[in-house]
Design a protein around this motif. Structure first.
Motif, PDB file in Angstrom:
ATOM      1  N   THR A   5      -7.798  -5.168   1.826  1.00  0.00           N
ATOM      2  CA  THR A   5      -6.607  -4.544   1.189  1.00  0.00           C
ATOM      3  C   THR A   5      -6.822  -3.296   0.638  1.00  0.00           C
ATOM      4  OG1 THR A   5      -5.269  -6.215   1.432  1.00  0.00           O
ATOM      5  CG2 THR A   5      -4.562  -3.822   0.099  1.00  0.00           C
ATOM      6  N   ASP A   6      -8.262  -3.357  -0.071  1.00  0.00           N
ATOM      7  CA  ASP A   6      -8.794  -2.458  -1.374  1.00  0.00           C
ATOM      8  C   ASP A   6      -9.072  -1.523  -0.152  1.00  0.00           C
ATOM      9  OD1 ASP A   6      -8.661  -1.913  -4.028  1.00  0.00           O
ATOM     10  OD2 ASP A   6     -10.500  -1.925  -4.133  1.00  0.00           O
ATOM     11  N   SER A  24       2.391   5.352   4.152  1.00  0.00           N
ATOM     12  CA  SER A  24       2.491   3.799   3.228  1.00  0.00           C
ATOM     13  C   SER A  24       2.803   2.770   3.916  1.00  0.00           C
ATOM     14  CB  SER A  24       3.286   4.148   2.354  1.00  0.00           C
ATOM     15  OG  SER A  24       3.065   5.279   1.812  1.00  0.00           O
ATOM     16  N   LYS A  47      -0.414  -3.692   9.705  1.00  0.00           N
ATOM     17  CA  LYS A  47      -0.166  -3.198   8.445  1.00  0.00           C
ATOM     18  C   LYS A  47       1.233  -2.091   9.654  1.00  0.00           C
ATOM     19  CE  LYS A  47      -1.607   2.422   7.045  1.00  0.00           C
ATOM     20  NZ  LYS A  47      -0.598   2.399   7.464  1.00  0.00           N
ATOM     21  N   TYR A  55      -2.341   2.811  -6.438  1.00  0.00           N
ATOM     22  CA  TYR A  55      -3.106   1.562  -6.436  1.00  0.00           C
ATOM     23  C   TYR A  55      -2.176   0.953  -5.927  1.00  0.00           C
ATOM     24  CZ  TYR A  55       0.067   1.008  -9.820  1.00  0.00           C
ATOM     25  OH  TYR A  55       1.548   1.080 -10.599  1.00  0.00           O
ATOM     26  N   PRO A  56      -3.355  -0.159  -4.840  1.00  0.00           N
ATOM     27  CA  PRO A  56      -1.901  -0.953  -3.965  1.00  0.00           C
ATOM     28  C   PRO A  56      -1.806  -2.299  -4.874  1.00  0.00           C
ATOM     29  CG  PRO A  56      -4.774  -1.710  -4.180  1.00  0.00           C
ATOM     30  CD  PRO A  56      -4.573  -0.302  -5.072  1.00  0.00           C
ATOM     31  N   GLY A  98       1.335   4.743  -0.692  1.00  0.00           N
ATOM     32  CA  GLY A  98       0.813   6.178  -1.209  1.00  0.00           C
ATOM     33  C   GLY A  98       1.132   6.522  -2.780  1.00  0.00           C
ATOM     34  N   TYR A 157      -6.779   0.926   1.081  1.00  0.00           N
ATOM     35  CA  TYR A 157      -6.267   1.585   0.288  1.00  0.00           C
ATOM     36  C   TYR A 157      -6.729   2.884  -0.355  1.00  0.00           C
ATOM     37  CZ  TYR A 157      -2.967   3.243  -2.926  1.00  0.00           C
ATOM     38  OH  TYR A 157      -1.890   4.255  -3.420  1.00  0.00           O
ATOM     39  N   ASN A 180      -5.487   6.397   0.249  1.00  0.00           N
ATOM     40  CA  ASN A 180      -5.555   7.567  -0.968  1.00  0.00           C
ATOM     41  C   ASN A 180      -5.704   8.369  -0.949  1.00  0.00           C
ATOM     42  OD1 ASN A 180      -4.043   7.398  -3.777  1.00  0.00           O
ATOM     43  ND2 ASN A 180      -5.998   7.268  -4.755  1.00  0.00           N
ATOM     44  N   LEU A 240       1.070  -1.145   0.151  1.00  0.00           N
ATOM     45  CA  LEU A 240      -0.047   0.111  -0.161  1.00  0.00           C
ATOM     46  C   LEU A 240       0.470   1.224   0.288  1.00  0.00           C
ATOM     47  CD1 LEU A 240      -1.123  -2.078   1.837  1.00  0.00           C
ATOM     48  CD2 LEU A 240      -3.195  -0.601   2.126  1.00  0.00           C
TER      49      LEU A 240
END
Length: 338
Positions: free
Chosen positions: A86-87, A101, A121, A22-23, A18, A90, A94, A16
């Motif tokens: 995760t999405d 990050s 994390k 995108y991840p 930043g 993120y 974002n 992840l």
């Protein structure tokens, strides 16, 4: 719980960063070598045995995507399920550049037969490594700065989520970061959408801060009284298997001064803690109560173990007729200098 009781089952790591926008997903689970097993086991133990951990719950009347993901989670679909988690995380990162990050490790593990889902994390940190470059004149050694290295096993993660896959209870370690101009606990409030209680560390900090504030207000010229308050808290911890009963220490410290006791109780009521029991897990959290630290106006510093302070045969504080205080240290067989 001991560290050896944690059994790592499966794990996968997604990136992840930043700056990418995108991840970066992994399409395969991690190979759980002995080193990787130890790495995750150590981090999970530090998270779960620490006093920064907060209990959370998902309100039944407020929908939570992560709660639904947890209920639908299966180990067999770890790759795809971890991508969804995760999405979602993120997307928050974002939209809010202050959130650091990291790599997100999704780990399944068990303790005494109970299975858990861990979201670790691992925020990036700067580190330096050497690099050797071969040139005509011979090797040239350089020092290179890396800005995306992971926390080592000796460090403690600042952000993590532990979900019990049996009853879906949640525990969180988190930090506040700026979101839409205000610092918030984005991990519990926005990512998980759960209600978080205060950690044991925060509760203990509130109690000790209230005691310090009241003592400074009423006993600023009575250092022995302030030391006695610290001693009472330490005794409460020792006598109650590590727990501090707020109601009990209020009575023990301020029971002889009802007006002052009422003021302390009012401070606790602000946090709904007037009848709370604070139970730190880590000895590091309560270590400050193990000694009395004194510094005189003449520059002398004294460090007294609490056990010695509480023994009249070892240490005695004497208030003299002129208002000065003498400290009598007794039964010394040997003095060492350093």
């Amino acid at each position: 719980m001991t560290e050896d009781e944690i059994i790592i089952r499966k794990a996968i790591v997604h990136i992840l960063d930043g700056e990418l926008g995108y991840p970066v997903f992994s399409e395969q689970e991690l190979e759980l070598t002995p080193d990787i097993n130890d790495f995750f086991r150590t981090h999970l133990y530090k998270v779960m045995a620490g006093d920064d951990l907060k209990k959370c719950y998902f309100p039944e009347d407020e929908p939570s995507e992560v709660y639904e993901m947890a209920k639908a989670f299966t180990e067999e679909n770890l790759v795809e399920e971890s991508k969804k988690l995760t999405d979602r995380l993120y997307a928050l990162m974002n939209a809010n550049v202050a959130i650091p990050s990291a790599d997100l490790a999704t780990v399944t593990f068990q303790i005494q037969g109970v299975q858990y889902l861990g979201l670790l994390k691992m925020n990036y940190k700067d580190s330096y490594v050497h690099m050797t470059q071969a040139e005509e004149a011979g090797n040239v050694n350089h020092i290179i700065r890396y800005q995306a290295t992971l926390p080592g096993a000796g460090s403690k993660l600042a952000e993590a989520v532990i979900i019990n896959l049996q009853d879906y209870s949640v525990q969180v370690v988190e930090k506040k970061y700026e979101v839409n101009g205000a610092k918030v606990n984005y991990l519990s409030e926005l990512f998980l959408q759960c209600k978080a209680s205060m950690s044991s560390k925060s509760k203990l900090a509130i109690v000790t801060k209230a005691v310090d504030q009241v003592n400074r207000k009423y006993f600023e010229e009575e250092p022995v009284r302030k030391m006695e308050a610290k001693s009472i808290i330490q005794q409460e911890i020792a006598e109650n298997q590590g727990a501090i009963r707020v109601e009990a220490i209020s009575e023990k410290i301020y029971g002889d001064t009802p007006d002052i006791k009422e003021e302390f109780d009012a401070k606790m009521e602000k946090y709904h803690m007037e009848k709370a029991e604070v139970r730190p897990q880590s000895g590091q959290t309560t270590r400050k109560f193990e000694k009395q630290y004194l510094k005189t106006d003449t520059g002398i510093e004294i460090n007294i173990p609490m056990e010695q302070y509480q023994d009249m045969n070892q240490v005695e504080f004497i208030t003299n007729a002129d208002g000065t205080i003498s400290v009598l240290i007794k039964n010394i067989n040997k003095i060492m200098t350093r």
